[in-house]
Write a protein that holds these residues in place. Structure first.
Motif, short mmCIF file in Angstrom:
data_model
loop_
_atom_site.label_atom_id
_atom_site.label_comp_id
_atom_site.label_asym_id
_atom_site.label_seq_id
_atom_site.Cartn_x
_atom_site.Cartn_y
_atom_site.Cartn_z
N LYS A 110 56.96 10.94 52.17
CA LYS A 110 57.17 12.13 51.35
C LYS A 110 56.55 11.97 49.96
CE LYS A 110 61.42 13.55 53.72
NZ LYS A 110 60.97 14.85 54.24
N VAL A 111 56.62 10.78 49.39
CA VAL A 111 55.96 10.55 48.10
C VAL A 111 54.45 10.68 48.27
CG1 VAL A 111 55.50 8.84 46.28
CG2 VAL A 111 57.83 9.14 47.15
N ASN A 112 53.93 10.08 49.35
CA ASN A 112 52.53 10.28 49.75
C ASN A 112 51.55 10.00 48.61
OD1 ASN A 112 50.39 10.95 51.49
ND2 ASN A 112 50.47 13.11 50.93
N ASP A 113 51.65 8.79 48.07
CA ASP A 113 50.77 8.42 46.95
C ASP A 113 50.34 6.96 47.16
OD1 ASP A 113 49.72 7.66 44.36
OD2 ASP A 113 50.77 9.40 43.51
N ASP A 114 49.05 6.73 47.22
CA ASP A 114 48.53 5.39 47.47
C ASP A 114 48.86 4.41 46.36
OD1 ASP A 114 47.44 6.25 49.85
OD2 ASP A 114 45.41 6.56 49.03
N ARG A 115 49.27 4.90 45.20
CA ARG A 115 49.61 4.01 44.09
C ARG A 115 51.00 3.38 44.25
NH1 ARG A 115 48.88 8.24 39.32
NH2 ARG A 115 49.90 9.50 40.96
N LEU A 116 51.80 3.91 45.14
CA LEU A 116 53.18 3.45 45.28
C LEU A 116 53.25 2.01 45.77
CD1 LEU A 116 56.26 3.87 45.41
CD2 LEU A 116 55.94 4.90 47.67
N LYS A 117 54.02 1.19 45.04
CA LYS A 117 54.35 -0.18 45.45
C LYS A 117 55.87 -0.30 45.44
CE LYS A 117 49.96 -1.29 45.20
NZ LYS A 117 49.15 -1.34 46.44
N ILE A 118 56.41 -0.84 46.52
CA ILE A 118 57.87 -0.96 46.63
C ILE A 118 58.27 -2.42 46.74
CG2 ILE A 118 59.86 -0.51 48.13
CD1 ILE A 118 58.62 2.14 48.88
N VAL A 119 59.26 -2.79 45.93
CA VAL A 119 59.96 -4.07 46.06
C VAL A 119 61.32 -3.77 46.69
CG1 VAL A 119 61.01 -6.00 44.82
CG2 VAL A 119 58.79 -5.12 44.09
N LEU A 120 61.57 -4.30 47.86
CA LEU A 120 62.86 -4.13 48.51
C LEU A 120 63.93 -4.88 47.72
CD1 LEU A 120 61.66 -4.84 52.17
CD2 LEU A 120 61.86 -2.60 51.05
N TYR A 121 65.17 -4.40 47.79
CA TYR A 121 66.25 -5.01 47.02
C TYR A 121 67.34 -5.46 47.98
CZ TYR A 121 69.50 -5.43 42.99
OH TYR A 121 70.36 -5.88 42.02
N HIS A 122 67.47 -6.78 48.12
CA HIS A 122 68.41 -7.40 49.05
C HIS A 122 69.61 -7.92 48.26
CE1 HIS A 122 69.85 -9.76 52.44
NE2 HIS A 122 69.70 -10.90 51.78
N ILE A 123 70.72 -7.18 48.33
CA ILE A 123 71.94 -7.59 47.64
C ILE A 123 73.13 -7.19 48.51
CG2 ILE A 123 71.90 -5.49 46.20
CD1 ILE A 123 73.21 -7.27 43.96
N PRO A 124 73.28 -7.83 49.68
CA PRO A 124 74.27 -7.39 50.66
C PRO A 124 75.71 -7.50 50.18
CG PRO A 124 73.29 -9.50 51.29
CD PRO A 124 72.48 -8.97 50.17
N LEU A 125 75.98 -8.34 49.16
CA LEU A 125 77.34 -8.43 48.64
C LEU A 125 77.80 -7.08 48.11
CD1 LEU A 125 79.76 -10.23 47.88
CD2 LEU A 125 78.66 -10.59 45.65
N LEU A 126 76.89 -6.30 47.53
CA LEU A 126 77.24 -5.00 46.98
C LEU A 126 76.96 -3.86 47.96
CD1 LEU A 126 76.06 -5.23 43.25
CD2 LEU A 126 78.31 -5.70 44.23
N THR A 127 75.88 -3.95 48.70
CA THR A 127 75.51 -2.83 49.57
C THR A 127 76.16 -2.91 50.95
OG1 THR A 127 73.57 -3.98 50.46
CG2 THR A 127 73.25 -2.65 48.46
N GLY A 128 76.46 -4.11 51.41
CA GLY A 128 76.91 -4.28 52.78
C GLY A 128 75.81 -4.12 53.80
N VAL A 129 74.57 -3.99 53.32
CA VAL A 129 73.42 -3.74 54.21
C VAL A 129 72.34 -4.77 53.90
CG1 VAL A 129 71.70 -2.07 54.96
CG2 VAL A 129 73.95 -1.28 54.21
N PRO A 130 72.24 -5.84 54.67
CA PRO A 130 71.20 -6.84 54.43
C PRO A 130 69.83 -6.34 54.84
CG PRO A 130 72.43 -7.40 56.40
CD PRO A 130 73.12 -6.20 55.81
N ILE A 131 68.82 -6.89 54.20
CA ILE A 131 67.43 -6.62 54.58
C ILE A 131 66.94 -7.81 55.39
CG2 ILE A 131 65.07 -6.30 53.74
CD1 ILE A 131 66.28 -4.78 51.38
N SER A 132 66.77 -7.60 56.69
CA SER A 132 66.43 -8.69 57.60
C SER A 132 64.93 -8.97 57.59
CB SER A 132 66.86 -8.33 59.02
OG SER A 132 66.03 -7.28 59.53
N HIS A 133 64.57 -10.12 58.14
CA HIS A 133 63.16 -10.46 58.29
C HIS A 133 62.45 -9.49 59.23
CE1 HIS A 133 63.63 -14.90 56.87
NE2 HIS A 133 64.39 -14.08 56.18
N SER A 134 63.16 -9.03 60.24
CA SER A 134 62.52 -8.11 61.17
C SER A 134 62.24 -6.76 60.51
CB SER A 134 63.39 -7.91 62.43
OG SER A 134 64.64 -7.35 62.10
N LEU A 135 63.13 -6.31 59.61
CA LEU A 135 62.87 -5.08 58.88
C LEU A 135 61.68 -5.25 57.95
CD1 LEU A 135 63.50 -2.20 57.97
CD2 LEU A 135 65.18 -3.17 56.35
#
Length: 303
Positions: free
Chosen positions: A129-154
C-alpha cells in the motif's frame, strides 16, 4: 560487511508538555544533540519514545519536528507501528516522503494467535500500500511486550519477497544467541541490538549495530565501541567504554526504565520538563529522582 541500516541509533525519549502533548521544540533540540554526541541516527517513536501513547498526527508532527530541529531526514528511523494497517500505511508513507533512512515496525500485537503466514500478510499489505521503492523496514522483535515473536521463517519469507525493503531487525528479546543466528542465516540483513551492553557482542557476531534507550545518555561511549570494537590498539578504550555503558544501563533499570531515562535526561539537559510522562507511566518520586541524580554524579565523578 555493510548493511542498509547500521550504526548506533538512539531509541529517543519524547519530551512532553504538562498537558501530555509532545514538546516539539525540545524534541528537535534533543535529536540534534544526540547526533552531536555520536549517534548515527535517531530511532524515534519506539518503546522508549512512548509511541503507543501518541496519535497518528502527533507522531508525524514529531518526525517533522526532528527535521526542523536540524536532524537530517536520512538520520531518522521512526517507528510507524500500528495494529491498524491504515494508520501504519499513513505514518510510513509520511516518513518515506519526508526522506527518512527507514522505519521500525512491530508486528500486530492485540490478537496474538498468528501464523507466520498471517504476519507476512500484515507486513506485505503495508509495503504494497505504501508502494515506494525508498521504503526500508527494520522489524521490531520484542515478544515480552507484544506477545508476538518474529521467527526466522517469517524473516525468510519477508526477505525473499521484499529483499530491498525488509533490511534488518531490532532484537529486544535479550538473547544474543538468536541475534547471532539471524546474522549467520541472513547475511546482509542487519541485526541491531535492543540492549546497550549487547552492542559489542552483536558486532562480534556479524551484526549491524544497536537501537537502545541508554544512548539517550551514553551515545559517545556506544559510538566508541562501534567505531573501534575490532581494533586491538583501542581494546582498553573499548573495554572502558563498555563498562560505562553497562553502569548507565543498570541505572536506567533501577526503577521503571522509561520514567528513569526521562529523569536522567532532566538532569543531563537541565530541563525538568523531561520529567513528564504519559499515563499509565508515573514519574519517579522525589526521593527516587534524587537517588538517580546522585548516582549520575557518582558515575560522572562529581560526587
Amino acid at each position: 560487511m555493510s548493511f542498509a541500516i547500521e550504526g548506533v541509533y538512539c531509541a529517543a525519549a519524547t519530551p512532553l508538555k504538562t498537558d501530555g502533548t509532545p514538546d516539539l521544540d525540545l524534541f528537535g533540540k534533543h535529536t540534534r544533540a544526540l547526533i552531536e554526541e555520536g549517534c548515527h541516527g535517531i530511532a524515534m517513536l519506539g518503546s522508549t519514545g512512548e509511541a503507543s501513547s501518541f496519535g497518528v498526527r502527533e507522531r508525524m508532527d514529531l518526525v517533522e519536528a526532528a527535521i526542523e530541529g536540524g536532524t537530517l531526514p536520512g538520520q531518522l528511523l521512526p517507528g510507524t507501528s500500528s495494529n491498524s494497517v491504515t494508520d501504519a500505511v499513513e505514518m510510513t508513507r509520511h516518513a518515506v516522503q519526508a526522506g527518512v533512512k527507514g522505519v521500525v515496525m512491530l508486528p500486530p500485537f492485540y490478537y496474538t494467535a498468528f501464523s507466520d503466514e498471517s504476519l507476512f500478510r500484515f507486513y506485505a499489505s503495508i509495503i504494497e500500500k505504501v508502494n515506494d521503492d525508498r521504503l526500508k523496514i527494520v522489524l521490531y522483535h520484542i515478544p515480552l511486550l507484544t506477545g508476538v515473536p518474529i521467527s526466522h521463517s517469517l524473516i525468510e519469507m519477508l526477505v525473499r519477497a521484499f529483499p530491498d525493503t525488509v533490511v534488518g531487525i531490532k532484537d529486544s528479546d535479550g538473547k544474543i544467541e538468536n541475534m547471532h543466528a539471524i546474522s549467520v542465516r541472513f547475511p546482509g540483513f542487519g541485526v541491531l541490538a535492543g540492549a546497550d551492553p549487547l552492542l559489542l557482542p552483536v558486532l562480534q557476531g556479524g551484526g549491524a549495530g544497536c537501537i537502545t534507550a541508554s544512548s539517550n545518555l551514553v551515545a559517545r561511549e556506544l559510538r566508541l565501541v562501534y567505531d573501534h570494537w575490532d581494533g586491538p590498539a583501542k581494546a582498553e578504550e573499548v573495554k572502558a567504554a563498555q563498562d560505562v555503558i553497562v553502569a548507565w544501563r543498570n541505572l536506567t533499570n533501577s526503577y521503571t526504565q522509561l520514567p528513569t531515562v526521562k529523569t536522567m535526561l532532566a538532569k543531563r539537559r537541565g530541563d525538568l520538563g523531561w520529567l513528564n510522562v504519559h499515563p499509565p507511566f508515573s514519574p519517579l518520586s522525589q526521593s527516587e529522582a534524587e537517588k538517580v541524580w546522585s548516582t549520575m554524579d557518582a558515575l560522572e565523578g562529581r560526587a
